[in-house]
Design an enzyme around this catalytic site. Structure first.
Site, PDB file in Angstrom:
ATOM      1  N   TRP A 103     -19.299  -2.332   0.674  1.00 38.98           N
ATOM      2  CA  TRP A 103     -19.949  -3.084  -0.404  1.00 38.98           C
ATOM      3  C   TRP A 103     -21.029  -2.252  -1.076  1.00 38.98           C
ATOM      4  CZ3 TRP A 103     -16.981  -6.602  -2.078  1.00 38.98           C
ATOM      5  CH2 TRP A 103     -16.220  -7.400  -1.216  1.00 38.98           C
ATOM      6  N   ASP A 172     -28.617  -6.599  -1.737  1.00 37.03           N
ATOM      7  CA  ASP A 172     -27.441  -7.453  -1.612  1.00 37.03           C
ATOM      8  C   ASP A 172     -27.528  -8.089  -0.222  1.00 37.03           C
ATOM      9  OD1 ASP A 172     -24.988  -8.609  -1.222  1.00 37.03           O
ATOM     10  OD2 ASP A 172     -23.810  -6.814  -1.657  1.00 37.03           O
ATOM     11  N   LYS A 196     -20.684 -16.898   1.915  1.00 40.62           N
ATOM     12  CA  LYS A 196     -20.793 -16.390   3.268  1.00 40.62           C
ATOM     13  C   LYS A 196     -21.661 -17.338   4.104  1.00 40.62           C
ATOM     14  CE  LYS A 196     -18.549 -12.764   1.905  1.00 40.62           C
ATOM     15  NZ  LYS A 196     -19.075 -11.531   1.337  1.00 40.62           N
TER      16      LYS A 196
END
Ligand SMILES: *Cc1c(COP(=O)(O)O)cnc(C)c1O
Length: 360
Positions: A103, A172, A196
Site C-alpha cells: 500500500w 494512511d 477495515k
C-alpha cells in the site's frame, strides 16, 4: 435465528452484531421518518444530524479539538494516494514516503504519476517488508512525510510516531484506524478507508489539521480539492449516505466499549491468542519481526503449501472464513479488527492447536 461465521477478512470486514441489528431495525422506518436512510435526501435534517454526529464522534474518540476537519469522502483510501500529492505538494517541493509494503508503494507511485518529485525517506524492502524502519532521511524541501501505519498485507505496524518537526506528517491508517490510542495530534493528515475497522465499504475518513489548509493547491478540479469538501462539510455532492450512517453507529459502539483504551485492551487479548501460538510453535511461523508485528493483521506460514491449503479448507469448513494470505505473499493471514469478537480469536486459536497436533 441466524448463524454468524467467524470472519477474519482483511476488508470489507466484520462489523459489530449490535450495529447490524440496529440497522436492520431502522431499515424500513428510520426513527419515525417513514423511510430508510438509503432513501433520504442528504440535505434533509435527519441526515444532517447523522453526519454531524459522526464528525463529532470521530473528534471525541480521537481527542481532536476544533483545529481538525473531519471529512467523509468517496473513492477509497486509493483516491487519497493521488489527492494528497495533488493538494499538498506544490511545485519545487518534494513528496516524501516511507516504503513499508504494497500500500505504501502504491501511494508513492501515485505521487510520481501526478508529476511530483518523490523521495523514499526509508524503506524495508531490503528484508521483504518484514519490519518498520526506525530511521529516515528527508529530502530537501520536503512537502510532507507519508507513512502507512499498518501494513495490511505484510502484517507490520508502527508502534511509534515518526518525529518530523514542522514537516507535515501524513498517515494512511486504513487498517489500524481507531484500534488503539495514538497521539493523533502529531499528524497533519490522517486517512482511512472505513471498511477495515470502522464501517462498510464506500466511505473514507480524511482528517486534516487546519494549519495545513493554506497549503492546499487552489488550482485543482472541484472534486479533487480538499478545500471543496471542507467548505461544503463533505456534501459538495451526494455523499455515501448509508455508509456514513453505519459508520456513525460503529463510532457509537466504540464509545460504548469505553473508547480507544478499551478497544486496545480487547485487541491485545485477541492478538495474543494467535501470537502465543506462533511464538511457541515449530509448526506455525510468523513472518515479521516481533517488535513490529501488527495487532490487526497476522500473517503466518505452515511447514508446506499443501498444509496451508488443508488449513484453509478445514478452517473454512468449521466456520472460520478468509484465513488465506494476500495473493501477493501467500500463506495464511488472520485479520482481527476491532469488531471481531474475542470468541472468534479463541476459536481460531483452538483450531490451530488442534490442526498442529493432527498434522505435525
Ligand atoms: C485496504 C487498504 C487500502 C486501500 O483501500 P481502498 O479503500 O480499497 O482504496 C489502502 N491502504 C491500506 C493500508 C489498506 O489496508
Amino acid at each position: 435465528m441466524y448463524k454468524r461465521i467467524h470472519n477474519f477478512s482483511a476488508g470489507p470486514a466484520v462489523l459489530p452484531e449490535e450495529v447490524l441489528l440496529e440497522v436492520q431495525e431502522e431499515m424500513l422506518d428510520y426513527r419515525g421518518h417513514g423511510l430508510s436512510v438509503m432513501e433520504m435526501s442528504h440535505r434533509s435534517a435527519p441526515f444532517q444530524e447523522i453526519i454531524d454526529n459522526a464528525v463529532a464522534a470521530v473528534k471525541r474518540i480521537m481527542d481532536l479539538a476544533d483545529d481538525y476537519e473531519v471529512l467523509f469522502l468517496q473513492g477509497g483510501a486509493s483516491t487519497q494516494f493521488y489527492m494528497i500529492p495533488l493538494n499538498l505538494c506544490p511545485d519545487g517541493e518534494v513528496a516524501n514516503y516511507i516504503n513499508t509494503g504494497s500500500w505504501a508503494g502504491k501511494a508513492l507511485k501515485e505521487a510520481q504519476k501526478m508529476g511530483k518529485k518523490m523521495h523514499v525517506a526509508a524503506s524495508s524492502e531490503d528484508k521483504e517488508f518484514t519490519y518498520i524502519p526506525r530511521d529516515f532521511v528527508l529530502s530537501d524541501n520536503p512537502a510532507y512525510l507519508h507513512i502507512t501505519t499498518n501494513n495490511t498485507i505484510r502484517g507490520t505496524e508502527y508502534k511509534f510516531d515518526p518525529e518530523t518537526g514542522d514537516i507535515p506528517l501524513i498517515a494512511d491508517m486504513s487498517s489500524n484506524f481507531m484500534s488503539k490510542p495514538v497521539n493523533f495530534r502529531k499528524y497533519a493528515l490522517i486517512y482511512a478507508g472505513a471498511q477495515k475497522n470502522i464501517g462498510p465499504a464506500g466511505v473514507t475518513v480524511v482528517i486534516i489539521r487546519k494549519d495545513i489548509i493554506p497549503r492546499i493547491n487552489s488550482g485543482l478540479p472541484t472534486m479533487m480539492s480538499y478545500n471543496t469538501h471542507i467548505e461544503k462539510g463533505s456534501m459538495f455532492n451526494t455523499p455515501p449516505c448509508f455508509a456514513i450512517y453505519v459508520t456513525g453507529k460503529v463510532l457509537k459502539w466504540i464509545e460504548n466499549q469505553g473508547g480507544l483504551k478499551a478497544i486496545e485492551q480487547n485487541n491485545i487479548r485477541k492478538a495474543k491468542c494467535i501470537y502465543d501460538i506462533l511464538d511457541n510453535s515449530r509448526f506455525y511461523r510468523g513472518t515479521v519481526v516481533r517488535e513490529d508485528r501488527s495487532m490487526m493483521n497476522i500473517p503466518f506460514r505452515l511447514p508446506t503449501e499443501e498444509l496451508e491449503k488443508k488449513f484453509i479448507s478445514e478452517s473454512t469448513a468449521q466456520g472460520m472464513l478468509n484465513l488465506k494470505g494476500h495473493r501477493s505473499v501467500g500463506g495464511c493471514r488472520a485479520s482481527l479488527y476491532n469488531s471481531l469478537p474475542l470468541k472468534s480469536a479463541q476459536v481460531l486459536a483452538e483450531f490451530m492447536l488442534d490442526f498442529e497436533k493432527k498434522n505435525r
